[in-house]
Scaffold this active site. Structure first.
Site, PDB file in Angstrom:
ATOM      1  CE  LYS A   1      23.816  49.908  -4.947  1.00  0.00           C
ATOM      2  NZ  LYS A   1      23.355  50.624  -3.763  1.00  0.00           N
TER       3      LYS A   1
ATOM      4  NE  ARG B   1      14.503  56.527 -15.898  1.00  0.00           N
ATOM      5  CZ  ARG B   1      14.998  57.722 -16.184  1.00  0.00           C
ATOM      6  NH1 ARG B   1      14.502  58.424 -17.181  1.00  0.00           N
ATOM      7  NH2 ARG B   1      15.980  58.231 -15.481  1.00  0.00           N
TER       8      ARG B   1
ATOM      9  CG  LEU C   1      18.333  51.366  -7.917  1.00  0.00           C
ATOM     10  CD1 LEU C   1      16.858  51.333  -7.573  1.00  0.00           C
ATOM     11  CD2 LEU C   1      19.160  51.149  -6.648  1.00  0.00           C
ATOM     12  CB  VAL C   2      20.486  48.702 -14.048  1.00  0.00           C
ATOM     13  CG1 VAL C   2      20.962  47.648 -15.013  1.00  0.00           C
ATOM     14  CG2 VAL C   2      19.069  49.135 -14.417  1.00  0.00           C
TER      15      VAL C   2
ATOM     16  CG  ASP D   1      29.290  91.753  18.582  1.00  0.00           C
ATOM     17  OD1 ASP D   1      28.848  92.510  17.714  1.00  0.00           O
ATOM     18  OD2 ASP D   1      30.213  92.057  19.376  1.00  0.00           O
TER      19      ASP D   1
ATOM     20  CG  ASP E   1      27.842  87.941  23.941  1.00  0.00           C
ATOM     21  OD1 ASP E   1      28.935  88.521  23.816  1.00  0.00           O
ATOM     22  OD2 ASP E   1      27.246  87.379  22.992  1.00  0.00           O
TER      23      ASP E   1
ATOM     24  CE1 TYR F   1       7.535  62.788 -15.050  1.00  0.00           C
ATOM     25  CE2 TYR F   1       6.544  62.928 -17.228  1.00  0.00           C
ATOM     26  CZ  TYR F   1       7.354  62.281 -16.320  1.00  0.00           C
ATOM     27  OH  TYR F   1       7.994  61.127 -16.691  1.00  0.00           O
TER      28      TYR F   1
HETATM   29  P1  ADP Z   1      16.651  55.322 -13.141  1.00  0.00           P
HETATM   30  O1  ADP Z   1      16.055  55.426 -11.814  1.00  0.00           O
HETATM   31  O2  ADP Z   1      17.365  56.553 -13.580  1.00  0.00           O
HETATM   32  O3  ADP Z   1      15.688  54.868 -14.187  1.00  0.00           O
HETATM   33  P2  ADP Z   1      18.002  52.955 -12.090  1.00  0.00           P
HETATM   34  O4  ADP Z   1      19.005  52.075 -12.724  1.00  0.00           O
HETATM   35  O5  ADP Z   1      18.349  53.406 -10.721  1.00  0.00           O
HETATM   36  O6  ADP Z   1      17.783  54.189 -13.066  1.00  0.00           O
HETATM   37  O7  ADP Z   1      16.621  52.225 -11.981  1.00  0.00           O
HETATM   38  C1  ADP Z   1      15.972  51.640 -13.074  1.00  0.00           C
HETATM   39  C2  ADP Z   1      14.950  50.651 -12.551  1.00  0.00           C
HETATM   40  O8  ADP Z   1      14.008  50.398 -13.582  1.00  0.00           O
HETATM   41  C3  ADP Z   1      15.576  49.357 -12.135  1.00  0.00           C
HETATM   42  O9  ADP Z   1      15.019  48.918 -10.929  1.00  0.00           O
HETATM   43  C4  ADP Z   1      15.224  48.417 -13.283  1.00  0.00           C
HETATM   44  O10 ADP Z   1      15.025  47.085 -12.863  1.00  0.00           O
HETATM   45  C5  ADP Z   1      13.923  48.988 -13.810  1.00  0.00           C
HETATM   46  N1  ADP Z   1      13.852  48.742 -15.241  1.00  0.00           N
HETATM   47  C6  ADP Z   1      14.736  49.119 -16.133  1.00  0.00           C
HETATM   48  N2  ADP Z   1      14.384  48.696 -17.352  1.00  0.00           N
HETATM   49  C7  ADP Z   1      13.253  48.059 -17.232  1.00  0.00           C
HETATM   50  C8  ADP Z   1      12.380  47.421 -18.142  1.00  0.00           C
HETATM   51  N3  ADP Z   1      12.624  47.380 -19.448  1.00  0.00           N
HETATM   52  N4  ADP Z   1      11.288  46.877 -17.672  1.00  0.00           N
HETATM   53  C9  ADP Z   1      11.035  46.926 -16.364  1.00  0.00           C
HETATM   54  N5  ADP Z   1      11.803  47.505 -15.463  1.00  0.00           N
HETATM   55  C10 ADP Z   1      12.904  48.079 -15.888  1.00  0.00           C
HETATM   56  C1  G6P Z   2      14.545  58.484 -11.837  1.00  0.00           C
HETATM   57  C2  G6P Z   2      13.949  59.517 -10.911  1.00  0.00           C
HETATM   58  C3  G6P Z   2      12.550  59.104 -10.459  1.00  0.00           C
HETATM   59  C4  G6P Z   2      11.685  58.777 -11.650  1.00  0.00           C
HETATM   60  C5  G6P Z   2      12.398  57.746 -12.528  1.00  0.00           C
HETATM   61  C6  G6P Z   2      11.602  57.439 -13.780  1.00  0.00           C
HETATM   62  O1  G6P Z   2      14.767  57.346 -11.107  1.00  0.00           O
HETATM   63  O2  G6P Z   2      14.784  59.717  -9.807  1.00  0.00           O
HETATM   64  O3  G6P Z   2      11.945  60.124  -9.703  1.00  0.00           O
HETATM   65  O4  G6P Z   2      10.452  58.287 -11.233  1.00  0.00           O
HETATM   66  O5  G6P Z   2      13.666  58.218 -12.895  1.00  0.00           O
HETATM   67  O6  G6P Z   2      11.276  58.609 -14.458  1.00  0.00           O
HETATM   68  P1  G6P Z   2       9.773  59.082 -14.712  1.00  0.00           P
HETATM   69  O7  G6P Z   2       9.907  60.462 -15.262  1.00  0.00           O
HETATM   70  O8  G6P Z   2       9.214  58.105 -15.667  1.00  0.00           O
HETATM   71  O9  G6P Z   2       9.039  59.066 -13.411  1.00  0.00           O
END
Ligand code: ADP
Ligand code: G6P
Length: 736
Positions: free
Chosen positions: A389, A283, A386-387, A510, A508, A88
């Site tokens: 969206k 994140r 996704l944030v 080849d 055939d 991991y």
């Molecule tokens: P990644 O998958 O790289 O983390 P995304 O933006 O696609 O990025 O997804 C992040 C997800 O984590 C979103 O669904 C968001 O709602 C959730 N998330 C982000 N920050 C927090 C937080 N502080 N607490 C709970 N959920 C969170």
């Molecule tokens: C991205 C990756 C996921 C992973 C998530 C959080 O969305 O695509 O596979 O789960 O980040 O990261 P973590 O290392 O905490 O699983």
């Protein structure tokens, strides 16, 4: 009843042990938050890592852990601390993650990491085998588990396996630097369907498959000897209704029922009604461009000083992968940056940046989304994001502006957002200004489009589309492809063969009797092949024809001494019983001198390609070129030739990595039918691998047994997988 097995490293809940009791907390990250909505309520089991290492888990709590997971529809794969380190924190997050996000310099190529990754992937595969039945559908997720599809396939050849990559697939130029690149691709190719967020990631993946494994790719299908793998893009959606409903509840909630955070936000708004709140949530990851964003914010405040005290940037950074050195450095960098800027610019009434480094409950996330005027997301690379969206979904009155990096997968679907290049500070500062001053009507008009799309293509639709594409593959197989010659059917054909009194065979060369070679002159017949052809040729009541696009000189050298019957150059020449070649068709060749310079110009411009000049045709071979470039040039040449030849009696044939120009009245089908008319045959058989053989399959009568080599679309009735199977089949004819 058949189940769906979801498998990912991260489960939707993370377990924590506090004073001997187990807490399940929701996971952060796109995969877990998105898939959670698909998982609940459906007939599925989710297998993954609980977040605890073996060392963290007192044996007496194992049952309680299983129970807690079961309540969430999950089952665990147990990992010890050393495995978590190598698999991991190591290979997944110090090798693959940086590489796939184009942070080449951060990517560490450590053999130990790789070995642990392989071993842990095997553990996940074993858990799937143990917990699933043959007819279950397996859906593997993300970059931590790229070897799992092949590992499962080895034990369960007929199970339906899908794989979805949640992060970008990088361009071939980046991917090729990985020492274990072939193994990773082969691992993924254990799937029946491979999904990506965007067409670009799909394209990069196909390019790597073609270049590194040399496999045949046609549109979005990859051809293995015995299987076809489909590759497609499915942009992941969100649980729109969940975010929308939560926002509606939040907006209507009475003042004193609101969360502490919301009350603070409300107070702030009341005290400074003109101030705009700019939100960013990620994140804490270097791919998210957080440091650049803070720098760009400072740049903006310097360029537009009138907005000092009028805007505030809220940064919510969720702790992530904190054992990885790059993440520790990033944490330090952000802490310092925020400290410096706040130190330099704050006033008694104003702190420019509010910085939170923690995970927040869902309710607070909604508070932040609904209270912020602008969402500013600047990843340097992001599979989807996704944030972006989620922010749009919570804007119940359709106000709010989204500023989004072009480097996020979601930017492809969110054209109405303000799209920026995160490296361009000038553009970011101006875009912030545009967002702050954007009239409400414009905000609403943009968000109306965005919301409609997000509501329609939500995460459920996304998952259903993926699953139905996977199921379609399972049920339809390859409807357009001919029937496979099974061992049972081989017995039937062999019997028909021996029961017949006069047989005619067209083989055939080849790609059928012999494999391909970089230099066509080196694809010589081997001893085994000669022995086999001798047996067939000498058989009473059997007429054997080798039928090929090859020139008569080469075939003359290889087969004339053997006295095999031959039709060459697609039907221009014929030789029977060892006699010299004769013209089978009257063909013109005066066009050749006009076409030759065109082909030569393509040879000059396409390294690795060459011209083969035959007596009545010319072929441009591109097997040894860069595969993508070769295909591109072939399309171009096709267009040039088609417009050049106009209505002339010549045509262009697209063979296997060869483009041949020849007289239109010559083809293998026409030649085969002429031979058929020479006697009264009661067993007719034709086998070939490429487009030029399709003429035979089409023109021979329905009673003929026609066989395609490979899994491509064909008019033949049957298929076999490869040249090895062709020989097995012919051996049965040789000794019926
Ligand atoms: P990644 O998958 O790289 O983390 P995304 O933006 O696609 O990025 O997804 C992040 C997800 O984590 C979103 O669904 C968001 O709602 C959730 N998330 C982000 N920050 C927090 C937080 N502080 N607490 C709970 N959920 C969170
Ligand atoms: C991205 C990756 C996921 C992973 C998530 C959080 O969305 O695509 O596979 O789960 O980040 O990261 P973590 O290392 O905490 O699983």
């Amino acid at each position: 009843m058949a189940k769906t097995i979801i498998i990912s490293n991260r489960l939707p809940v993370q377990l924590q042990i506090n004073n001997g009791s187990i807490n399940a907390i929701p996971s952060v990250g796109g995969l877990a938050t998105g898939m959670k909505s698909v998982h609940s309520g459906s007939e599925s089991l989710w297998i993954g890592w609980s977040g605890l290492t073996d060392e963290d888990t007192p044996p007496e709590l194992e049952d309680a852990i299983d129970k807690a997971l079961k309540e969430n529809g999950c089952a665990k794969v147990k990992l010890n601390a050393q495995e978590v380190d190598g698999f991991y924190f190591g290979f997944s997050n110090r090798t693959v993650w940086p590489l796939f996000h184009y942070f080449l310099k951060y990517s560490e190529f450590e053999l130990d990491f790789w070995n642990t990754y392989k071993a842990v992937n095997q553990k996940f595969a074993d858990a799937i085998i143990e917990k699933s039945d043959e007819d279950d559908t397996i859906w593997v997720h993300d970059y931590q588990l790229m070897l799992v599809p092949q590992m499962v396939r080895e034990k369960r050849p007929n199970t339906s396996i899908g794989f979805f990559l949640h992060i970008p697939f990088p361009s071939y130029e980046i991917f090729r630097t990985l020492p274990w690149r072939e193994e990773i691709l082969e691992g993924l190719l254990g799937s029946d369907l491979i999904g990506f967020h965007t067409y670009d990631y799909e394209r990069h993946f196909l390019s790597s498959v073609r270049r590194l494994l040399g496999l045949e790719v046609s549109f979005n299908e990859i051809y293995l000897d015995n299987r076809v793998i489909k590759v497609d893009s499915f942009p992941m959606g969100i649980d729109y209704k969940k975010f929308r409903d939560a926002a509606l509840v939040q907006v209507e909630r009475k003042q004193d029922n609101r969360s502490d955070l919301q009350q603070r936000l409300d107070d702030h708004k009341a005290s400074a009604p003109d101030t705009k709140l700019i939100l960013s949530i990620d994140r804490l990851d270097y791919s998210k461009g957080i440091a650049k964003r803070i720098n760009a914010f400072e740049y903006f405040l310097n360029k537009y000083p009138e907005y000092k005290e009028k805007v505030r940037l809220i940064i919510l950074a969720v702790p992530s992968r904190s054992n990885v050195p790059q993440y520790q450095l990033l944490k330090k960098e952000i802490d310092e940056l925020v400290g410096r800027i706040n130190g330099e610019l704050s006033t008694v009434n104003w702190t420019p940046i509010w910085y939170f480094y923690r995970s927040l409950p869902f309710e607070n996330l909604i508070d932040l989304y609904t209270s912020s005027d602008i969402a500013w997301l600047t990843p340097l690379r992001d599979g989807m994001n996704l944030v972006a969206k989620e922010y749009i979904a919570t804007r119940t009155d359709k106000s709010g502006v989204l500023i989004l990096s072009e480097m996020a997968g979601s930017a492809y679907e969110m054209n109405e957002a303000l799209l920026i290049n995160p490296n361009n500070f000038e553009q970011q500062a101006d875009t912030l200004h545009q967002a702050i001053t954007m009239p409400l009507e414009e905000q609403q008009s943009r968000n109306t489009f965005l919301q409609k799309r997000l509501e329609r293509y939500n995460v459920e639709v996304w998952a259903n589309e993926f699953m139905s594409a996977l199921n379609q593959k399972k049920t339809a197989g390859h409807a357009y492809i001919s029937q496979k010659i099974t061992n049972e059917y081989l017995n039937t054909i062999s019997k028909e063969y021996s029961d017949s009194s006069k047989r005619l065979l067209f083989l055939d060369y080849d790609g059928t009797l012999a494999g391909f070679h970089k230099d066509p002159q080196k694809a010589l017949p081997d001893e085994e092949l000669y022995a086999l052809l001798d047996q067939l040729h000498n058989q009473k009541d059997t007429t054997l024809f080798l039928i090929s696009g090859r020139d008569k000189q080469t075939f003359g050298r290889w087969f004339l001494p053997k006295k095999y019957n031959m039709i060459v150059e697609h039907g221009v020449w014929i030789s029977k019983d060892g006699e010299d070649f004769k013209l089978l068709e009257n063909v013109k060749s005066d066009w050749m001198e006009k076409i030759k310079p065109v082909l030569e110009s393509f040879v000059d411009r396409t390294p690795g390609s060459f011209i083969e000049e035959k007596n009545y045709s010319m072929a441009w071979h591109y097997r040894n070129t860069d595969p993508d470039f070769g295909e591109k040039r072939a399309t171009e040449l096709n267009t040039v030739l088609t417009s050049l030849i106009g209505n002339d009696d010549i045509s262009v044939l697209n063979g296997n990595k060869v483009m041949e120009v020849k007289s239109s009245n010559v083809n293998k089908g026409r030649a085969a039918v002429r031979m058929l008319g020479e006697d009264d045959y009661d067993f007719v058989f034709a086998i070939g691998d490429d487009w030029t053989d399709e003429f035979m399959f089409q023109e021979l009568p329905n009673s003929a047994i026609t066989v395609k080599v490979g899994l491509k679309k064909t008019q033949a009735k049957y298929h076999v997988e490869n040249t090895k199977r062709v020989r097995e089949l012919l051996k049965r004819f040789a000794k019926p």
